[in-house]
Design a protein around this motif. Structure first.
Motif, mmCIF file in Angstrom:
data_model
loop_
_atom_site.group_PDB
_atom_site.id
_atom_site.type_symbol
_atom_site.label_atom_id
_atom_site.label_comp_id
_atom_site.label_asym_id
_atom_site.label_seq_id
_atom_site.Cartn_x
_atom_site.Cartn_y
_atom_site.Cartn_z
ATOM 1 N N GLN A 1 -32.217 -11.860 -57.706
ATOM 2 C CA GLN A 1 -31.131 -12.703 -58.181
ATOM 3 C C GLN A 1 -30.169 -11.927 -59.077
ATOM 4 O O GLN A 1 -30.534 -10.909 -59.673
ATOM 5 N N ARG A 2 -28.941 -12.450 -59.191
ATOM 6 C CA ARG A 2 -27.945 -11.811 -60.047
ATOM 7 C C ARG A 2 -27.748 -12.585 -61.355
ATOM 8 O O ARG A 2 -27.366 -12.008 -62.366
ATOM 9 N N GLU A 3 -27.977 -13.905 -61.304
ATOM 10 C CA GLU A 3 -27.814 -14.689 -62.515
ATOM 11 C C GLU A 3 -28.548 -16.012 -62.402
ATOM 12 O O GLU A 3 -28.919 -16.459 -61.315
ATOM 13 N N SER B 1 -27.383 -12.897 -66.729
ATOM 14 C CA SER B 1 -27.083 -12.061 -65.571
ATOM 15 C C SER B 1 -28.038 -10.881 -65.524
ATOM 16 O O SER B 1 -28.617 -10.488 -66.543
ATOM 17 N N ASP C 1 -28.318 -6.903 -63.698
ATOM 18 C CA ASP C 1 -27.852 -5.783 -62.890
ATOM 19 C C ASP C 1 -28.968 -4.745 -62.889
ATOM 20 O O ASP C 1 -29.068 -3.921 -63.794
ATOM 21 N N LYS C 2 -29.788 -4.793 -61.856
ATOM 22 C CA LYS C 2 -30.943 -3.899 -61.805
ATOM 23 C C LYS C 2 -30.536 -2.439 -61.736
ATOM 24 O O LYS C 2 -31.155 -1.584 -62.367
ATOM 25 N N SER D 1 -29.192 -6.580 -68.579
ATOM 26 C CA SER D 1 -29.093 -8.023 -68.482
ATOM 27 C C SER D 1 -28.317 -8.526 -69.693
ATOM 28 O O SER D 1 -28.377 -7.929 -70.776
#
Lengths: 113, 114
Positions: free
Chosen positions: A54-56, A65, A67-68, A73
């Motif tokens: 997931q993104r958020e 949010s 962002d791997k 986050s």
């Protein structure tokens, strides 16, 4: 070994402001990331769980949010209220889960009435 | 109500004593964890268990012991070998196996050496 860093360590803002809390992690191979709230002398209350795909995630005035790829986050709090005053912690599960949750040291947030 | 119950809320230990902290969950979770929280240090993992009758050491297991005889219970014993036991202890649980489930925490036990 995963390391989680939270910036800033403390934050004080007037009521009504929107604010962003930051969390960074060194190992991008996480299973999920979870944000918690801790009031003084109390346990942790789960706020949001973001799974690795997931993104958020959103819950009420909170938006988190993930962002791997960049290992970051953010937790966005809209229209802050004095009741939001607490310590906010982020935690990841990675490495096959063998390490449990790895926590940052938290951001101590004060919302001024 | 579903959740995690830790008891007691406050615990006082004399030098050389062993004390046991209780953690019970009715969430039907497979995984359970014990963390220690000290000011300025964040939460550190003591022990965890992914399934009944199995548990693993975390980062700071020395001076502590656990058991997992039932799915819903994961007691922590602070032994006399733990030289600096004064801290806030937190128990948590999660679904475990899938690694994508939410973790929940109890309200904590504050242990003080007197």
């Amino acid at each position: 070994k995963q390391e989680v860093t939270q910036i800033p360590a403390a934050l004080s803002v007037p009521e009504g402001e929107n604010l962003v809390l930051n969390c960074s992690f060194t190992d991008s191979a996480i299973y999920n990331l979870q944000w918690f709230r801790q009031d003084p002398g109390k346990g942790l209350t789960s706020l949001l769980l973001i799974q690795s795909s997931q993104r958020e995630q959103t819950s009420g005035r909170l938006n988190a949010s993930l962002d791997k790829s960049s290992g970051r986050s953010t937790l966005y709090i809209a229209a802050s209220q004095p009741g939001d005053s607490a310590t906010y912690l982020c935690a990841t599960i990675s490495g096959g889960g063998a390490d449990g949750l790895t926590f940052g040291k938290g951001t101590h947030l004060i919302i001024q009435p | 109500d579903g959740g995690i119950t830790q008891s007691p809320k406050y615990l006082f230990r004399k030098e050389g004593q062993n004390v046991t902290l209780s953690c019970e969950q009715n969430l039907n979770h497979d995984a359970m964890y014990w963390y220690r929280q000290d000011p300025g240090q964040g939460l550190r993992l003591i022990y965890y268990s992914q399934i009944v009758n199995d548990f693993q050491k975390g980062d700071i297991a020395e001076g502590y012991s656990v058991s997992r005889e039932k799915k819903e219970s994961f007691p922590l014993t602070v032994t006399s070998a733990q030289k600096n036991p004064t801290a806030f202890y937190l128990c948590a649980s999660s679904g475990g196996a899938s690694m994508n489930t939410e973790a929940f925490f109890g309200q904590g036990t504050r242990l003080t050496v007197v």
